[in-house]
Motif scaffolding. Structure first.
Motif, short mmCIF file in Angstrom:
data_model
loop_
_atom_site.label_atom_id
_atom_site.label_comp_id
_atom_site.label_asym_id
_atom_site.label_seq_id
_atom_site.Cartn_x
_atom_site.Cartn_y
_atom_site.Cartn_z
N ARG A 216 0.89 -1.30 0.13
CA ARG A 216 -0.08 0.09 0.04
C ARG A 216 0.91 1.17 0.03
N GLY A 217 0.16 2.38 -0.63
CA GLY A 217 1.09 3.72 -0.57
C GLY A 217 0.83 4.52 0.72
N ALA A 218 1.36 5.41 0.83
CA ALA A 218 1.33 6.44 2.29
C ALA A 218 0.02 6.55 2.43
N ASP A 219 -0.98 6.68 1.46
CA ASP A 219 -2.41 7.10 1.68
C ASP A 219 -3.26 5.90 2.37
N GLY A 220 -2.51 4.58 2.45
CA GLY A 220 -2.98 3.41 2.95
C GLY A 220 -3.76 2.59 1.91
N GLU A 221 -4.09 3.22 0.59
CA GLU A 221 -4.60 2.52 -0.49
C GLU A 221 -3.56 1.52 -1.30
#
Length: 208
Positions: free
Chosen positions: A69-74
């Protein structure tokens, strides 16, 4: 409706899927163990897909992607989560082995238009939606004419051609040519994508 459409096609599915499940069971177990080791749980990928007459069913495949996942949690895009191990499974179509269970259950056929995402249902033209007049398949007419290396529009045209020309001869030809294609590992993905870009719909139709 022809005899083959009513009875023969299902008989062919069962006649090939049941022995395949038995013979390939050790291979499936070995792949499941490797996925558990390399990717963790779950081993299977499950997702609702529309089948014949838009009836939803749960598609089952072997998992080929990680959970990065990316920094945005997605979740990251597919191409960033698809592992080298997963790529090898896809190239050999081994991720499709559990889909034989869908065939056994009657959700799918060995041959037919590939089951796509539920959100695409509202994006088809009436002609494209005809692909749902038959059961979806593990392989199909579009898969032996480019697989994921052709455009969505070309794929749907080939799917509708199949709907209008279902026959034992056509299905056997597709199965044999699929085997050759899997060995050659051709058309696995569209350029720059893990599989295919998202189908956005038919913009010309939407603008009318």
């Amino acid at each position: 409706m022809t005899f083959y459409r009513r009875i023969g096609k299902r008989a062919l599915d069962l006649g090939l899927a049941v022995p395949a499940l038995v013979v390939l069971a050790p291979v499936g177990l070995a792949i499941a163990a490797l996925i558990r080791l390399k990717l963790g749980s779950p081993v299977l990928f499950r997702q609702l897909r529309p089948g014949r007459n838009d009836r939803l069913f749960e598609l089952i495949k072997f998992r080929t992607m990680g959970d990065a996942r990316g920094a945005d949690g997605e979740l990251l895009p597919d191409q960033e989560r698809l592992t080298p191990f997963g790529i090898r499974l896809r190239r050999m179509s081994l991720d499709e082995l559990p889909t034989l269970w869908n065939v056994l259950r009657g959700d799918m056929s060995l041959v037919g238009p590939r089951p796509l995402l539920v959100q695409y249902l509202d994006r088809y033209t009436p002609e494209q939606r005809r692909r749902h007049e038959v059961a979806p398949g593990i392989t199909g007419w579009a898969q032996i004419h480019g697989r994921n290396a052709i455009s969505w529009e070309e794929k749907f045209e080939l799917d509708v051609w199949y709907v209008e020309n279902v026959s034992l001869r056509t299905d056997l030809e597709i199965i044999l040519r699929t085997a050759v294609q899997v060995v050659g590992q051709r058309g696995i993905s569209a350029e720059g994508h893990a599989t295919m870009p998202e189908f956005e719909g038919n913009h010309e139709e939407s603008a009318r």
